[in-house]
Scaffold this motif. Structure first.
Motif, mmCIF file in Angstrom:
data_model
loop_
_atom_site.group_PDB
_atom_site.id
_atom_site.type_symbol
_atom_site.label_atom_id
_atom_site.label_comp_id
_atom_site.label_asym_id
_atom_site.label_seq_id
_atom_site.Cartn_x
_atom_site.Cartn_y
_atom_site.Cartn_z
ATOM 1 N N PHE A 10 0.820 -1.204 0.000
ATOM 2 C CA PHE A 10 0.000 0.000 0.000
ATOM 3 C C PHE A 10 0.860 1.262 0.000
ATOM 4 C CE2 PHE A 10 -2.503 -3.411 1.788
ATOM 5 C CZ PHE A 10 -3.735 -3.263 1.158
ATOM 6 N N VAL A 11 1.980 1.219 0.703
ATOM 7 C CA VAL A 11 2.895 2.373 0.698
ATOM 8 C C VAL A 11 3.492 2.556 -0.690
ATOM 9 C CG1 VAL A 11 5.002 3.323 1.669
ATOM 10 C CG2 VAL A 11 3.408 2.124 3.149
ATOM 11 N N VAL A 12 3.912 1.474 -1.306
ATOM 12 C CA VAL A 12 4.495 1.556 -2.652
ATOM 13 C C VAL A 12 3.483 2.136 -3.634
ATOM 14 C CG1 VAL A 12 5.387 0.210 -4.591
ATOM 15 C CG2 VAL A 12 6.163 -0.289 -2.277
ATOM 16 N N THR A 13 2.243 1.727 -3.535
ATOM 17 C CA THR A 13 1.210 2.233 -4.437
ATOM 18 C C THR A 13 1.049 3.742 -4.312
ATOM 19 O OG1 THR A 13 -0.006 0.140 -4.301
ATOM 20 C CG2 THR A 13 -1.218 2.058 -5.071
ATOM 21 N N ALA A 14 0.994 4.236 -3.072
ATOM 22 C CA ALA A 14 0.800 5.670 -2.849
ATOM 23 C C ALA A 14 2.020 6.480 -3.277
ATOM 24 C CB ALA A 14 0.483 5.920 -1.374
ATOM 25 N N VAL A 15 3.199 6.016 -2.902
ATOM 26 C CA VAL A 15 4.414 6.783 -3.197
ATOM 27 C C VAL A 15 4.755 6.700 -4.685
ATOM 28 C CG1 VAL A 15 6.857 7.062 -2.662
ATOM 29 C CG2 VAL A 15 5.264 6.407 -0.856
ATOM 30 N N LYS A 16 4.576 5.547 -5.281
ATOM 31 C CA LYS A 16 4.904 5.382 -6.700
ATOM 32 C C LYS A 16 4.063 6.310 -7.573
ATOM 33 C CE LYS A 16 5.277 1.891 -10.334
ATOM 34 N NZ LYS A 16 4.992 0.489 -10.713
ATOM 35 N N ALA A 17 2.782 6.455 -7.243
ATOM 36 C CA ALA A 17 1.927 7.352 -8.019
ATOM 37 C C ALA A 17 2.425 8.793 -7.929
ATOM 38 C CB ALA A 17 0.486 7.258 -7.509
ATOM 39 N N ARG A 18 2.891 9.180 -6.744
ATOM 40 C CA ARG A 18 3.410 10.541 -6.579
ATOM 41 C C ARG A 18 4.727 10.737 -7.320
ATOM 42 N NH1 ARG A 18 1.503 15.586 -5.495
ATOM 43 N NH2 ARG A 18 3.168 16.885 -4.612
ATOM 44 N N VAL A 19 5.604 9.756 -7.248
ATOM 45 C CA VAL A 19 6.906 9.872 -7.904
ATOM 46 C C VAL A 19 6.743 9.915 -9.426
ATOM 47 C CG1 VAL A 19 9.134 8.730 -8.263
ATOM 48 C CG2 VAL A 19 8.109 8.764 -5.992
ATOM 49 N N MET A 20 5.804 9.132 -9.955
ATOM 50 C CA MET A 20 5.579 9.111 -11.403
ATOM 51 C C MET A 20 5.068 10.457 -11.915
ATOM 52 S SD MET A 20 3.913 5.321 -11.983
ATOM 53 C CE MET A 20 3.726 5.585 -13.749
ATOM 54 N N SER A 21 4.382 11.215 -11.057
ATOM 55 C CA SER A 21 3.836 12.504 -11.489
ATOM 56 C C SER A 21 4.821 13.661 -11.317
ATOM 57 C CB SER A 21 2.567 12.820 -10.695
ATOM 58 O OG SER A 21 2.860 13.007 -9.319
ATOM 59 N N MET A 22 5.995 13.388 -10.760
ATOM 60 C CA MET A 22 6.990 14.437 -10.538
ATOM 61 C C MET A 22 7.617 14.888 -11.852
ATOM 62 S SD MET A 22 8.855 12.950 -7.096
ATOM 63 C CE MET A 22 10.202 14.107 -7.280
ATOM 64 N N ASP A 23 7.875 16.174 -11.941
ATOM 65 C CA ASP A 23 8.517 16.738 -13.127
ATOM 66 C C ASP A 23 10.040 16.631 -12.966
ATOM 67 O OD1 ASP A 23 9.352 18.112 -15.328
ATOM 68 O OD2 ASP A 23 8.156 19.911 -14.940
ATOM 69 N N PRO A 24 10.716 15.816 -13.769
ATOM 70 C CA PRO A 24 12.173 15.651 -13.605
ATOM 71 C C PRO A 24 12.955 16.936 -13.889
ATOM 72 C CG PRO A 24 11.409 14.602 -15.628
ATOM 73 C CD PRO A 24 10.196 15.001 -14.870
ATOM 74 N N ARG A 25 12.336 17.905 -14.572
ATOM 75 C CA ARG A 25 13.042 19.151 -14.877
ATOM 76 C C ARG A 25 13.348 19.957 -13.618
ATOM 77 N NH1 ARG A 25 9.015 21.422 -19.403
ATOM 78 N NH2 ARG A 25 7.568 20.681 -17.786
ATOM 79 N N LEU A 26 12.545 19.753 -12.554
ATOM 80 C CA LEU A 26 12.816 20.460 -11.304
ATOM 81 C C LEU A 26 14.135 19.997 -10.688
ATOM 82 C CD1 LEU A 26 9.231 20.385 -9.753
ATOM 83 C CD2 LEU A 26 10.369 22.311 -10.880
ATOM 84 N N LEU A 38 16.927 16.294 -0.714
ATOM 85 C CA LEU A 38 16.316 16.824 0.505
ATOM 86 C C LEU A 38 15.473 18.071 0.246
ATOM 87 C CD1 LEU A 38 19.228 16.381 3.088
ATOM 88 C CD2 LEU A 38 17.200 14.948 2.805
ATOM 89 N N ARG A 39 15.891 18.907 -0.712
ATOM 90 C CA ARG A 39 15.228 20.202 -0.904
ATOM 91 C C ARG A 39 14.248 20.221 -2.072
ATOM 92 N NH1 ARG A 39 19.156 25.247 0.676
ATOM 93 N NH2 ARG A 39 19.840 24.440 2.704
ATOM 94 N N VAL A 40 14.361 19.249 -2.971
ATOM 95 C CA VAL A 40 13.480 19.240 -4.140
ATOM 96 C C VAL A 40 12.653 17.962 -4.207
ATOM 97 C CG1 VAL A 40 13.370 19.377 -6.659
ATOM 98 C CG2 VAL A 40 15.060 20.736 -5.407
ATOM 99 N N THR A 41 13.348 16.827 -4.273
ATOM 100 C CA THR A 41 12.646 15.556 -4.483
ATOM 101 C C THR A 41 11.763 15.184 -3.303
ATOM 102 O OG1 THR A 41 14.558 14.822 -5.796
ATOM 103 C CG2 THR A 41 12.956 13.150 -5.129
ATOM 104 N N LEU A 42 12.335 15.203 -2.113
ATOM 105 C CA LEU A 42 11.583 14.773 -0.936
ATOM 106 C C LEU A 42 10.369 15.645 -0.646
ATOM 107 C CD1 LEU A 42 11.529 12.639 1.265
ATOM 108 C CD2 LEU A 42 12.960 14.116 2.681
ATOM 109 N N PRO A 43 10.453 16.980 -0.702
ATOM 110 C CA PRO A 43 9.246 17.790 -0.475
ATOM 111 C C PRO A 43 8.137 17.524 -1.486
ATOM 112 C CG PRO A 43 11.206 19.150 -0.228
ATOM 113 C CD PRO A 43 11.664 17.833 -0.782
ATOM 114 N N ILE A 44 8.514 17.264 -2.745
ATOM 115 C CA ILE A 44 7.488 16.984 -3.750
ATOM 116 C C ILE A 44 6.838 15.625 -3.491
ATOM 117 C CG2 ILE A 44 7.069 16.618 -6.210
ATOM 118 C CD1 ILE A 44 9.333 18.556 -6.787
ATOM 119 N N ALA A 45 7.644 14.649 -3.092
ATOM 120 C CA ALA A 45 7.118 13.300 -2.829
ATOM 121 C C ALA A 45 6.454 13.178 -1.468
ATOM 122 C CB ALA A 45 8.244 12.273 -2.945
#
Length: 266
Positions: free
Chosen positions: A149-165, A181-188
């Motif tokens: 269940f954790v993988v399902t929730a986090v994976k959906a968020r990671v897939m929607s992240m914009d790699p350009r950031l 710490l300052r970009v990836t983690l706050p978005i996820a």
């Protein structure tokens, strides 16, 4: 007719409210009967209004002990499943490797598998390993079934992240750790938080897998099931009401924080 036109325009909203009322109704019943003073052992019929159970929520022997144990297991299972699930989600989304599809399918298998099958297989594993059933076997089992269940929730968020950031952060000379710490983690973070809350709720509420792998250890759901055979004390309704109110407050506070951040960003 005006009434029929109004119903047609608001049909989706009405259906949603009726569904929500249907889901909340059992919780309302639990809340009402937490103020009951039954005659006899069974708290199934309304008798008299009383605050006795609220004044002494631990008045039933071993109930608060089992509640404390369930909270400990749920907390550690949430930590373990969230850490592992987050790392697995990033690995499945960001990297290409052999058997990636098979591993992804295996991760989600516990969500589709009946709980009794998983419980029996885990019990067989622990017995073959010679492990003593108790706190640690429950914890391992909970981490395993919460992980999907954790993988399902986090994976959906990671897939929607914009790699350009992240690319922009690296262009501004941010290191890998600083970028994470300052970009990836706050978005996820919203997906991670959703997965953690779901894992905590599933772990705290689980009965079938826990019952198979608990040995002589008694968690709160097992205590409730055992009490139902002899007569459900009012204090169980008190604990259920408190947990429901806390869950609602967490959701409301999270929503208010999210709305405040959106308004600040604008």
């Amino acid at each position: 007719m005006p009434v029929l036109r109004w119903i047609r325009r608001n049909l989706i909203v009405i259906a949603g409210l009726l569904t929500l009322a249907y889901l909340i109704l059992p919780n309302i019943v639990v809340m009402v009967f937490s103020f009951n003073k039954p005659k006899g052992r069974f708290n199934y019929a309304w008798q008299h209004f009383s605050l006795d159970a609220w004044k002494d929520p631990c008045g039933v022997a071993d109930m608060c002990g089992s509640l404390s144990l369930s909270l400990q297991i749920a907390t550690w299972a949430t930590v373990g499943a969230t850490v592992l699930g987050t790392m697995i989600s990033f690995a499945l989304v960001r990297y290409r490797f052999r058997a990636r599809g098979a591993i992804s399918s295996l991760i989600f298998l516990p969500m589709a598998m009946p709980e009794v099958v998983m419980a029996a297989s885990l019990l067989t594993l622990f017995l073959n390993m010679g492990a003593q059933l108790g706190f640690w076997t429950i914890l391992i089992a909970h981490i395993m079934f919460c992980l999907s269940f954790v993988v399902t929730a986090v994976k959906a968020r990671v897939m929607s992240m914009d790699p350009r950031l992240e690319e922009a952060a690296r262009d501004l000379y941010a290191g890998p750790v600083q970028t994470f710490l300052r970009v990836t983690l706050p978005i996820a973070a919203p997906g991670i938080a959703a997965g953690a809350l779901l894992a905590f709720a599933l772990s705290f509420d689980d009965f079938i897998i826990t019952n198979f792998n608990a040995g002589s250890t008694v968690t709160f759901p097992m205590f409730v099931w055992g009490s139902a055979q002899r007569g459900t004390p009012v204090q169980i309704n008190v604990i259920g009401t408190a947990m429901f109110v806390i869950a609602v407050l967490v959701v409301v506070v999270g929503q208010l924080i999210a709305n405040r951040r959106k308004n600040t960003a604008r």
